[in-house]
Design an enzyme around this catalytic site. Structure first.
Site, PDB file in Angstrom:
ATOM      1  N   ARG A  54      42.322  33.490  41.114  1.00  0.00           N
ATOM      2  CA  ARG A  54      41.602  34.766  41.005  1.00  0.00           C
ATOM      3  C   ARG A  54      40.172  34.513  41.460  1.00  0.00           C
ATOM      4  O   ARG A  54      39.458  33.704  40.886  1.00  0.00           O
ATOM      5  CB  ARG A  54      41.629  35.284  39.574  1.00  0.00           C
ATOM      6  CG  ARG A  54      40.930  36.644  39.372  1.00  0.00           C
ATOM      7  CD  ARG A  54      41.180  37.132  37.954  1.00  0.00           C
ATOM      8  NE  ARG A  54      40.560  38.414  37.643  1.00  0.00           N
ATOM      9  CZ  ARG A  54      39.502  38.570  36.843  1.00  0.00           C
ATOM     10  NH1 ARG A  54      38.937  37.510  36.284  1.00  0.00           N
ATOM     11  NH2 ARG A  54      39.019  39.768  36.600  1.00  0.00           N
ATOM     12  N   ASN A  72      36.381  44.069  37.521  1.00  0.00           N
ATOM     13  CA  ASN A  72      36.369  43.208  36.337  1.00  0.00           C
ATOM     14  C   ASN A  72      35.793  43.946  35.132  1.00  0.00           C
ATOM     15  O   ASN A  72      34.739  44.590  35.213  1.00  0.00           O
ATOM     16  CB  ASN A  72      35.519  41.962  36.604  1.00  0.00           C
ATOM     17  CG  ASN A  72      35.538  40.985  35.452  1.00  0.00           C
ATOM     18  OD1 ASN A  72      36.555  40.358  35.182  1.00  0.00           O
ATOM     19  ND2 ASN A  72      34.409  40.853  34.763  1.00  0.00           N
ATOM     20  N   GLU A  73      36.505  43.879  33.998  1.00  0.00           N
ATOM     21  CA  GLU A  73      36.021  44.386  32.698  1.00  0.00           C
ATOM     22  C   GLU A  73      35.214  45.673  32.863  1.00  0.00           C
ATOM     23  O   GLU A  73      34.013  45.706  32.577  1.00  0.00           O
ATOM     24  CB  GLU A  73      35.213  43.291  31.996  1.00  0.00           C
ATOM     25  CG  GLU A  73      36.037  42.034  31.756  1.00  0.00           C
ATOM     26  CD  GLU A  73      35.271  40.904  31.066  1.00  0.00           C
ATOM     27  OE1 GLU A  73      34.071  41.088  30.781  1.00  0.00           O
ATOM     28  OE2 GLU A  73      35.874  39.834  30.813  1.00  0.00           O
ATOM     29  N   HIS A 128      41.968  40.385  28.789  1.00  0.00           N
ATOM     30  CA  HIS A 128      41.191  39.154  28.680  1.00  0.00           C
ATOM     31  C   HIS A 128      41.150  38.732  27.211  1.00  0.00           C
ATOM     32  O   HIS A 128      40.787  39.532  26.343  1.00  0.00           O
ATOM     33  CB  HIS A 128      39.775  39.370  29.218  1.00  0.00           C
ATOM     34  CG  HIS A 128      39.740  39.646  30.688  1.00  0.00           C
ATOM     35  ND1 HIS A 128      38.565  39.843  31.397  1.00  0.00           N
ATOM     36  CD2 HIS A 128      40.749  39.761  31.601  1.00  0.00           C
ATOM     37  CE1 HIS A 128      38.854  40.066  32.666  1.00  0.00           C
ATOM     38  NE2 HIS A 128      40.167  40.022  32.816  1.00  0.00           N
ATOM     39  N   TYR A 144      39.636  36.477  24.488  1.00  0.00           N
ATOM     40  CA  TYR A 144      38.608  35.590  23.960  1.00  0.00           C
ATOM     41  C   TYR A 144      38.586  35.736  22.434  1.00  0.00           C
ATOM     42  O   TYR A 144      39.631  35.651  21.796  1.00  0.00           O
ATOM     43  CB  TYR A 144      37.255  35.887  24.615  1.00  0.00           C
ATOM     44  CG  TYR A 144      37.220  35.515  26.088  1.00  0.00           C
ATOM     45  CD1 TYR A 144      37.078  34.198  26.488  1.00  0.00           C
ATOM     46  CD2 TYR A 144      37.340  36.490  27.080  1.00  0.00           C
ATOM     47  CE1 TYR A 144      37.057  33.834  27.833  1.00  0.00           C
ATOM     48  CE2 TYR A 144      37.316  36.146  28.432  1.00  0.00           C
ATOM     49  CZ  TYR A 144      37.178  34.820  28.803  1.00  0.00           C
ATOM     50  OH  TYR A 144      37.160  34.474  30.127  1.00  0.00           O
ATOM     51  N   GLU A 156      42.074  36.644  31.884  1.00  0.00           N
ATOM     52  CA  GLU A 156      41.082  35.615  31.567  1.00  0.00           C
ATOM     53  C   GLU A 156      41.334  35.150  30.140  1.00  0.00           C
ATOM     54  O   GLU A 156      41.747  35.942  29.286  1.00  0.00           O
ATOM     55  CB  GLU A 156      39.644  36.142  31.635  1.00  0.00           C
ATOM     56  CG  GLU A 156      39.091  36.415  33.008  1.00  0.00           C
ATOM     57  CD  GLU A 156      37.622  36.833  32.936  1.00  0.00           C
ATOM     58  OE1 GLU A 156      36.974  36.545  31.897  1.00  0.00           O
ATOM     59  OE2 GLU A 156      37.136  37.438  33.890  1.00  0.00           O
ATOM     60  N   TRP A 214      39.899  30.992  32.628  1.00  0.00           N
ATOM     61  CA  TRP A 214      38.503  31.050  33.075  1.00  0.00           C
ATOM     62  C   TRP A 214      37.813  29.747  32.673  1.00  0.00           C
ATOM     63  O   TRP A 214      37.822  29.406  31.489  1.00  0.00           O
ATOM     64  CB  TRP A 214      37.788  32.236  32.428  1.00  0.00           C
ATOM     65  CG  TRP A 214      36.400  32.396  32.973  1.00  0.00           C
ATOM     66  CD1 TRP A 214      35.278  31.696  32.591  1.00  0.00           C
ATOM     67  CD2 TRP A 214      35.984  33.258  34.034  1.00  0.00           C
ATOM     68  NE1 TRP A 214      34.192  32.074  33.346  1.00  0.00           N
ATOM     69  CE2 TRP A 214      34.602  33.040  34.239  1.00  0.00           C
ATOM     70  CE3 TRP A 214      36.637  34.195  34.832  1.00  0.00           C
ATOM     71  CZ2 TRP A 214      33.871  33.736  35.202  1.00  0.00           C
ATOM     72  CZ3 TRP A 214      35.917  34.883  35.782  1.00  0.00           C
ATOM     73  CH2 TRP A 214      34.549  34.653  35.962  1.00  0.00           C
TER      74      TRP A 214
END
Length: 545
Positions: free
Chosen positions: A85, A162-163, A229, A231, A258, A287
């Site tokens: 990516r 992205n995001e 994503h 996290y 991610e 990531w």
């Protein structure tokens, strides 16, 4: 990804989670859509054009900030990844990656037998992050660079933005995403599209989860994949499993776009991400390869882009249980088989130099031959055993600009075909650029005009102290630390490591006697932000102003 995410409003997340238990995701009847020309979605799975079920085992690479590190794709492939990516910029927040650069990224992905997921980073945290742009603007960028992508549908997935929302205003995500998908389809994009979740990609309010079915139905090609994503929001195995299983049950395609082993907003359960994605046959994209800053350097998989210096996170992702080495399978489009083109073009002729100036040179070479057809050429600068792509061309000539005066350069050429095969390197040519301004005829003032954690803004004023006009120039300097320019006005910037070269813009190219031009830029920085000591104008050292 951004370096620091806001703390998640857990009370709101809990209410959303309870509400989500009452909702069932369902996919409406698949609409009539275009016949697939490459990757496609079927029954919630991502398939290649051949019908092969494809599961991404991916590494993120921050190309837009480290454009000189495309050799990272070679190293990423060597670690076993089947996908990369690649971070690109529309030019709204960082230096724009144009059509030629996009085409080169795709070429390098194909040369390394990697599927390319291309994403625009300028949308990150829209509504909360200063300067972030809309998904509509991201779609416009893809349309602007469309020529780099058309015909690559079996090698490229387009990650629209992205995001695309921070923690506020997420109610707009659904309509914004539908609009961007429709805009790209109307412009003729047949690629698989990937869409990121809001809430800095983590979807803690479940906006993407609960609206994914309607977004999928809005795609006339029924060819959209959802990216979450993971996290700090996903710090337990139960949260990871529940979120991904809801998509699988609803037959909606999803990947973990991610994730990391740690983060400033909490401690993600990376073991659960790896385990659950393997069990469900879902792709993941860790990531990131290298180059992280702003206090999250621990997310680097290798130190300073050196594949021999794996970090603990890199070792976990590449070689640990359910990691890339154990679960990655190369895309079928790259495997040999009847009718597939696996023969590289012949070697191009040695390049010859002409029209040599103090800042540019034109190179011409003999054509290569390919059984199917040569699709283009890459010109590389060769220095210290390292190659850097400096130009791409569809024909047998290219002009390389942004060079320093009175400096020796060595160039060579590769040929490539549509299947991603690349020839051996041509013979080299060494060129010395013309001399520039007379010694002692310039002065440079450098100053930092603003700083913030991990970033800064600077100004460079170049003054002509001679008696004749400077007509065309290149300014070079070396940063003392690991500063990197992300956008610049007043010229065209090239940065390789700490070395910066700025070629004049048309409106700054002439500096009259006693006159000056000003350059402004923004950049990233480590903890220290020392000023450069030496500036060269057309290869001649300038005095301090």
């Amino acid at each position: 990804m951004r370096s620091t995410r806001r703390a998640v409003p857990w009370a709101a997340a809990l209410l959303a989670a309870l509400a989500g238990l009452l909702l069932t995701l369902s996919v409406p009847a698949t609409p009539a859509h275009a016949a697939p020309t490459g990757f496609r979605v079927q029954d919630g799975r991502l398939l290649e054009a051949s019908g092969n079920d494809f599961v991404m085992r991916d590494v993120n690479h921050a190309h837009t900030w480290y454009a000189d590190r495309l050799d990272s794709l070679d190293h990423i492939k060597a670690k076993g990844a089947n996908t990369v990516r690649v971070v690109l910029s529309s030019g709204d927040r960082w230096t724009r990656n144009d059509t030629a650069e996009g085409a080169n990224v795709v070429t390098q992905c194909k040369r390394n037998r990697l599927i390319c997921v291309l994403e625009v980073h300028d949308t990150t945290g829209y509504g909360e992050q200063s300067g972030a742009v809309t998904l509509s603007r991201a779609a416009d960028y893809w349309i602007e660079v469309r020529d780099a992508l058309v015909g690559q549908e079996d090698h490229v997935v387009v990650n629209i933005g992205n995001e695309p929302h921070g923690n506020t205003g997420c109610s707009r995500w659904t309509d914004d995403t539908k609009m961007a998908i429709r805009k790209l389809r109307a412009a003729g994009f047949d690629h698989t599209l990937m869409v990121d979740a809001p809430d800095w990609g983590q979807d803690w309010a479940f906006t993407m989860r609960d609206n994914a079915a309607s977004v999928f139905a809005a795609d006339p090609d029924a060819n959209t994949v959802f990216s979450i994503h993971m996290y700090g929001v996903f710090d337990t195995a139960a949260e990871v499993s529940d979120y991904l299983n809801r998509f699988v049950t609803a037959k909606l395609p999803v990947v973990v776009g991610e994730f990391g082993h740690d983060h400033s907003d909490g401690n993600p359960d990376e073991d659960a991400v790896l385990s659950v994605t393997r069990q469900l046959g879902i792709g993941y994209l860790g990531w990131s390869w290298s180059g992280n800053g702003d206090g999250v350097e621990y997310l680097d998989m290798v130190e300073n882009f050196d594949p021999e210096r794996e970090t603990s996170w890199g070792k976990r992702l590449f070689d640990g249980p359910d990691g890339i080495a154990a679960t990655s399978e190369e895309a079928a489009v790259y495997r040999s088989g009847p009718g597939e083109d696996t023969t590289a073009p012949t070697v191009p002729g040695a390049p010859a130099a002409s029209a040599v100036t103090s800042s540019s040179v034109t190179l011409t070479w003999g054509a290569a031959v390919d059984a199917v057809g040569v699709s283009g050429y890459d010109v590389v600068r060769v220095a210290g055993g390292r190659e850097t792509v400096v130009a791409s061309a569809s024909g047998t000539t290219a002009t390389v600009s942004g060079l320093a005066a009175d400096t020796s350069y060595t160039f060579a050429v590769y040929a490539r075909d549509a299947a991603g095969n690349r020839s051996a390197r041509s013979a080299t040519v060494t060129v010395t650029t013309a001399s520039g301004a007379a010694a002692g005829s310039c002065a440079v003032a450098y100053r930092v005009t603003g700083e913030w954690p991990g970033g800064f803004q600077g100004e460079v004023v170049v003054r002509n102290t001679g008696s004749t006009a400077v007509d065309g120039w290149t300014l070079r300097w070396t940063f003392p630390a690991s500063q990197r320019i992300t956008s610049l006005w007043g010229g065209t910037v090239t940065q390789i490591g700490k070395e910066v070269s700025v070629a004049a813009a048309p409106y700054t190219a002439t500096i009259p006697p006693s006159g000056s031009v000003a350059l402004g830029f923004t950049g990233t920085r480590p903890g220290t932000n020392s000023s450069p000591a030496v500036f060269l104008l057309n290869g001649v050292e300038c005095s301090a102003a």
